[in-house]
Design a protein around this motif. Structure first.
Motif, mmCIF file in Angstrom:
data_model
loop_
_atom_site.group_PDB
_atom_site.id
_atom_site.type_symbol
_atom_site.label_atom_id
_atom_site.label_comp_id
_atom_site.label_asym_id
_atom_site.label_seq_id
_atom_site.Cartn_x
_atom_site.Cartn_y
_atom_site.Cartn_z
ATOM 1 N N PRO A 196 0.801 -1.231 0.000
ATOM 2 C CA PRO A 196 0.000 0.000 0.000
ATOM 3 C C PRO A 196 0.836 1.286 0.000
ATOM 4 N N TYR A 243 -8.066 1.596 3.815
ATOM 5 C CA TYR A 243 -7.075 0.604 3.393
ATOM 6 C C TYR A 243 -6.572 -0.145 4.616
ATOM 7 N N LYS A 263 -9.678 7.082 0.855
ATOM 8 C CA LYS A 263 -9.975 5.643 0.827
ATOM 9 C C LYS A 263 -9.638 4.984 2.155
ATOM 10 N N CYS A 267 -2.905 -2.723 5.751
ATOM 11 C CA CYS A 267 -1.531 -3.033 5.364
ATOM 12 C C CYS A 267 -0.901 -3.860 6.474
ATOM 13 N N LEU A 314 -4.736 6.458 -2.442
ATOM 14 C CA LEU A 314 -5.399 6.198 -1.156
ATOM 15 C C LEU A 314 -6.151 7.412 -0.619
ATOM 16 N N THR A 343 -6.907 -3.886 -0.557
ATOM 17 C CA THR A 343 -5.686 -4.040 0.224
ATOM 18 C C THR A 343 -5.840 -5.191 1.212
#
Length: 182
Positions: free
Chosen positions: A104, A118, A116, A120, A113, A146
């Protein structure tokens, strides 16, 4: 039929790169292994993998681009100007962009991103300036997908199959994956 490109850079995480290739191909989805700079790319655990093709600056043939993590692989992806430009172009065209583990950071560098959610690898969020970090194993926000790391590679791959119109649950059953949680 959907077509996927998985981008391999020196030092990629083998499980995170090869699992999606294997699962997508089992689902009947065309999937190319694309070497960022070389025809044979060596992972972070010293496993060399022969690529289907080399990155030529364009990813327009693909419906989805997958970025494996691993270090220093994710940093090589992040620092490749041509890849960043290609990802921005394909995201603007409405293509899926998927990243797992440390990858990411590539999405962050490409500006993908912003606004957004996400996820990781734990701790990598400190290297990401945009987006809203989540702790879910897999996060889908629009066309950005992700996942957390090597341990989530199978679930991530089944989700990719689903997003491309396949049946990830059926494939998980065929591969006995679903029995892990019974």
């Amino acid at each position: 039929m959907a077509k996927v490109g998985v981008i391999f850079a020196q030092g990629f995480e083998e499980i995170e790169a090869l699992t999606p290739v294997d699962v997508l191909r089992r689902a009947g989805i065309e999937c190319d292994m694309i070497g960022l700079t070389d025809q044979t790319v060596t992972g972070s655990h010293a496993i060399p993998v022969l690529m289907d093709k080399a990155f030529d600056g364009s990813l327009s043939d693909y419906d989805m681009i997958v970025l494996p993590g691993g270090l220093p692989g994710a940093h090589h992806l992040r620092d490749h100007e041509g890849l960043i430009a290609a990802l921005q172009k394909e995201a603007a065209a409405g293509k899926y962009i998927a990243a797992i583990c440390a990858a990411p950071v590539v999405l962050d560098r490409a500006g993908l991103l912003e606004g957004k959610n996400y996820t990781c690898f734990p701790g990598q969020e400190s290297n990401i300036q945009q987006g809203q970090h989540q702790t879910d194993l897999i996060v889908v926000d629009g066309k950005i997908v992700t996942s957390r790391g090597a341990g989530t590679a199978m679930a991530f791959s089944y989700k990719l199959v689903d997003l491309l119109g396949g049946d990830g649950n059926q494939l998980a059953h065929t591969m006995v994956y679903d029995q892990l949680f019974q």
